[in-house]
Design an enzyme around this catalytic site. Sequence first.
Site, PDB file in Angstrom:
ATOM      1  N   SER A  37     -20.749 -26.009  64.936  1.00  0.00           N
ATOM      2  CA  SER A  37     -20.767 -25.143  63.763  1.00  0.00           C
ATOM      3  C   SER A  37     -19.698 -25.564  62.741  1.00  0.00           C
ATOM      4  CB  SER A  37     -20.631 -23.690  64.213  1.00  0.00           C
ATOM      5  OG  SER A  37     -20.819 -22.810  63.154  1.00  0.00           O
ATOM      6  N   ASP A  79     -32.081 -20.968  64.233  1.00  0.00           N
ATOM      7  CA  ASP A  79     -30.711 -20.768  63.751  1.00  0.00           C
ATOM      8  C   ASP A  79     -30.754 -19.911  62.486  1.00  0.00           C
ATOM      9  OD1 ASP A  79     -28.121 -20.979  62.717  1.00  0.00           O
ATOM     10  OD2 ASP A  79     -27.841 -22.969  63.578  1.00  0.00           O
ATOM     11  N   HIS A 113     -28.187 -20.346  66.737  1.00  0.00           N
ATOM     12  CA  HIS A 113     -26.907 -20.990  66.428  1.00  0.00           C
ATOM     13  C   HIS A 113     -26.084 -21.034  67.705  1.00  0.00           C
ATOM     14  CE1 HIS A 113     -24.255 -22.424  63.272  1.00  0.00           C
ATOM     15  NE2 HIS A 113     -23.271 -21.721  63.793  1.00  0.00           N
TER      16      HIS A 113
HETATM   17  C1  MLT Z   1     -19.258 -23.086  58.025  1.00  0.00           C
HETATM   18  O1  MLT Z   1     -18.645 -22.345  57.278  1.00  0.00           O
HETATM   19  O2  MLT Z   1     -18.787 -24.144  58.467  1.00  0.00           O
HETATM   20  C2  MLT Z   1     -20.627 -22.656  58.384  1.00  0.00           C
HETATM   21  O3  MLT Z   1     -20.977 -21.516  57.657  1.00  0.00           O
HETATM   22  C3  MLT Z   1     -20.735 -22.441  59.857  1.00  0.00           C
HETATM   23  C4  MLT Z   1     -19.853 -21.315  60.332  1.00  0.00           C
HETATM   24  O4  MLT Z   1     -18.719 -21.553  60.658  1.00  0.00           O
HETATM   25  O5  MLT Z   1     -20.340 -20.193  60.396  1.00  0.00           O
END
Ligand code: MLT
Length: 206
Positions: A109, A159, A190
Amino acid sequence: MSATHLGHVHQFVPGNGTDDIVLLMLHGTGGDEHDLIPLARALRPGAAVLSPRGNVLENGMPRFFRRLAEGVLDLDDLARRTDELTLFIGRAAEQYGIDSAKLVAVGFSNGANIAASVLLRHPGALQRAVLLSPMLPFEPETNPALTGTGVFIGAGRRDAIIPIAQAERLGELLKASGADVTLFEHDGGHTITNDELTAVRTWLSR
Ligand code: MLT
């Protein structure tokens, strides 16, 4: 060992001598330098692990760069933090005697997004990267020179945070830049699925 120097609070766990890979673990929002040690162990039980904590806090949750809203990244901060993490990787390699050819980034992520940003901004800084639930963090003006770089992308068709098209777009861009890209899609959201873990293990042992 936990340490506050080199630009990131981090943990370095030496390998047990049976594996020469070093896993650079990059956590998601709200994780820390301890979060992905079990994932590293599940992937390569004998490998050394270098695990930094993101330097940004969002409502008390560590991240690797700021965002303005979910999925809306602060691109200036991303650029600065990407440079910071790249410096950290170089310093840590020197400090712990890591051969950068043996270093494999594994990000989930937010951690996958900063790893993708390192690939795009500093081609050559990472020779292999596993990006789990990533997005294309920004469109580079020109394609980076990524021939010789191996990238595994894992993404869930359900996701709800990052649509799978984002991961596919990232894969296309990396491929067009010369990287050897493996795209693994699963039916989850996710998250990291067991089948995905198996696919990463196989990819790591290629
Ligand atoms: C991010 O900010 O890198 C993406 O939105 C993924 C997350 O951390 O939720």
